[in-house]
Design a protein around this motif. Structure first.
Motif, PDB file in Angstrom:
ATOM      1  N   PHE A   8      32.726 -99.998  90.878  1.00  0.00           N
ATOM      2  CA  PHE A   8      33.933-100.017  90.136  1.00  0.00           C
ATOM      3  C   PHE A   8      33.916 -98.689  89.266  1.00  0.00           C
ATOM      4  O   PHE A   8      32.898 -97.905  89.207  1.00  0.00           O
ATOM      5  CB  PHE A   8      33.831-101.202  89.124  1.00  0.00           C
ATOM      6  N   GLY A   9      35.016 -98.438  88.321  1.00  0.00           N
ATOM      7  CA  GLY A   9      35.070 -97.492  87.659  1.00  0.00           C
ATOM      8  C   GLY A   9      34.433 -95.908  88.228  1.00  0.00           C
ATOM      9  O   GLY A   9      34.962 -95.607  89.348  1.00  0.00           O
ATOM     10  N   PRO A  10      33.545 -95.262  87.685  1.00  0.00           N
ATOM     11  CA  PRO A  10      33.403 -93.850  87.850  1.00  0.00           C
ATOM     12  C   PRO A  10      32.474 -94.005  89.426  1.00  0.00           C
ATOM     13  O   PRO A  10      32.657 -92.993  90.075  1.00  0.00           O
ATOM     14  CB  PRO A  10      32.263 -93.338  86.861  1.00  0.00           C
ATOM     15  N   ARG A  13      35.097 -94.264  92.134  1.00  0.00           N
ATOM     16  CA  ARG A  13      35.582 -92.956  92.288  1.00  0.00           C
ATOM     17  C   ARG A  13      34.622 -91.916  92.709  1.00  0.00           C
ATOM     18  O   ARG A  13      35.320 -90.943  93.607  1.00  0.00           O
ATOM     19  CB  ARG A  13      36.278 -92.284  90.832  1.00  0.00           C
ATOM     20  N   VAL A  78      29.952 -98.963  81.246  1.00  0.00           N
ATOM     21  CA  VAL A  78      31.435 -99.720  80.989  1.00  0.00           C
ATOM     22  C   VAL A  78      32.130 -99.048  79.984  1.00  0.00           C
ATOM     23  O   VAL A  78      31.613 -98.316  78.971  1.00  0.00           O
ATOM     24  CB  VAL A  78      31.279-101.038  80.910  1.00  0.00           C
ATOM     25  N   SER A  79      33.328 -99.211  79.708  1.00  0.00           N
ATOM     26  CA  SER A  79      34.185 -98.477  78.900  1.00  0.00           C
ATOM     27  C   SER A  79      35.346 -99.342  78.361  1.00  0.00           C
ATOM     28  O   SER A  79      36.387 -98.838  77.939  1.00  0.00           O
ATOM     29  CB  SER A  79      34.953 -97.207  79.316  1.00  0.00           C
TER      30      SER A  79
ATOM     31  N   TYR B  56      43.038 -99.983  82.889  1.00  0.00           N
ATOM     32  CA  TYR B  56      41.851-100.741  82.927  1.00  0.00           C
ATOM     33  C   TYR B  56      41.691-101.508  83.928  1.00  0.00           C
ATOM     34  O   TYR B  56      42.530-102.230  84.557  1.00  0.00           O
ATOM     35  CB  TYR B  56      42.126-101.798  81.618  1.00  0.00           C
ATOM     36  N   GLU B  57      40.256-101.359  84.479  1.00  0.00           N
ATOM     37  CA  GLU B  57      39.824-102.047  85.449  1.00  0.00           C
ATOM     38  C   GLU B  57      38.936-103.213  85.191  1.00  0.00           C
ATOM     39  O   GLU B  57      37.914-102.755  84.346  1.00  0.00           O
ATOM     40  CB  GLU B  57      39.555-101.181  86.558  1.00  0.00           C
ATOM     41  N   TRP B 129      36.393-101.121  82.896  1.00  0.00           N
ATOM     42  CA  TRP B 129      36.323 -99.602  82.696  1.00  0.00           C
ATOM     43  C   TRP B 129      37.873 -99.077  82.747  1.00  0.00           C
ATOM     44  O   TRP B 129      39.061 -99.833  82.942  1.00  0.00           O
ATOM     45  CB  TRP B 129      36.079 -98.959  84.224  1.00  0.00           C
ATOM     46  N   LYS B 130      37.905 -97.922  81.943  1.00  0.00           N
ATOM     47  CA  LYS B 130      39.231 -97.378  81.765  1.00  0.00           C
ATOM     48  C   LYS B 130      39.459 -95.948  82.569  1.00  0.00           C
ATOM     49  O   LYS B 130      38.175 -95.489  82.361  1.00  0.00           O
ATOM     50  CB  LYS B 130      39.687 -97.333  80.246  1.00  0.00           C
ATOM     51  N   SER B 131      40.455 -95.560  82.918  1.00  0.00           N
ATOM     52  CA  SER B 131      40.775 -94.310  83.465  1.00  0.00           C
ATOM     53  C   SER B 131      41.966 -93.790  82.693  1.00  0.00           C
ATOM     54  O   SER B 131      42.885 -94.549  82.475  1.00  0.00           O
ATOM     55  CB  SER B 131      40.534 -94.165  84.751  1.00  0.00           C
TER      56      SER B 131
END
Lengths: 81, 136
Positions: A8-10, A13, A78-79, B56-57, B129-131
């Motif tokens: 997931f996320g970073p 990517r 996480v963010s 957001y994921e 997570w956010k991008s």
């Protein structure tokens, strides 16, 4: 045993994919999985120093023995919020 | 324990409130002396660069489960009467809310402290997570 690791996320990517498949021997732990991921994916090196694993939607320690059918996810920083 | 958690697609509506939040008559359906409502809103800058939105994921159902466990723990630790939380998934524009937390307790000190503890832990233990969506 082939283990599907969700990303997931970073981390997703970085590798450009939502999951990877890693082959592990019977009785392997998440620690073994962490080492396998580090050896196979240069892009994950930094994340793997702090990322946690979740198994079947719960955080799990590196001593956890991976079993066939487990849903494993790599949870980096996480963010939310 | 009165804990409610919801994941919302897109921004959180201004009309979204806990069932016990004061209604049109101003009356609260819970026997507390302190209510707090917090909105986390998308800022116009990420670092020094302008954005239009955040995407957001969430890793579901783990994210909802972690939020619930966290809400129950904070409600217990701070002796809250109730806690409700909404978190967005998908796209949320600048100025729109992506997080709403509403808490009720007997006195303000524990309610305000509980809000900080809840959000601090959310930012560590909930797989969301956010991008950034960069401005044109």
């Amino acid at each position: 045993m082939d283990v599907r690791v969700r990303l997931f996320g970073p981390e997703a990517r970085l590798l450009g994919v939502p999951e990877v498949i890693v082959s592990l021997g019977p009785g392997s732990t998440l620690s073994t999985l962490r080492a396998s991921l580090a050896a196979r994916y240069d892009g994950l090196h930094q994340s793997l120093t702090h990322a946690r694993f979740a198994v079947n939607h719960e955080f799990a320690p590196d001593s956890h023995v991976v079993r066939p059918g487990d849903e494993v996810a790599l949870i980096g920083l996480v963010s939310g919020g | 324990m009165n804990v409610a958690i919801a994941m919302v697609s897109g921004p959180i509506s201004p009309a979204c409130h806990a069932t016990w939040w004061p209604d049109g008559s101003g009356r609260c359906a819970i026997a507390g002396g302190a209510l707090v409502s917090f909105d986390g809103v998308v800022r116009p800058l990420e670092g020094n660069q302008a954005i239009d939105a955040l995407d957001y994921e969430a890793y579901e159902p783990m994210a909802s489960r972690q939020l619930r466990q966290l809400g129950e723990r904070v409600a217990r630790d701070y002796a809250l009467l109730a806690l409700a939380c909404w978190h967005s998934i998908g796209r949320v524009g600048v100025g729109q809310a992506s997080l709403r937390v509403q808490l009720a307790g007997a006195h303000r000190a524990e309610v305000i402290a509980a809000l900080g503890a809840f959000i601090d832990a959310l930012k560590v233990d909930v797989p969301i997570w956010k991008s950034p969506v960069w401005a044109e």
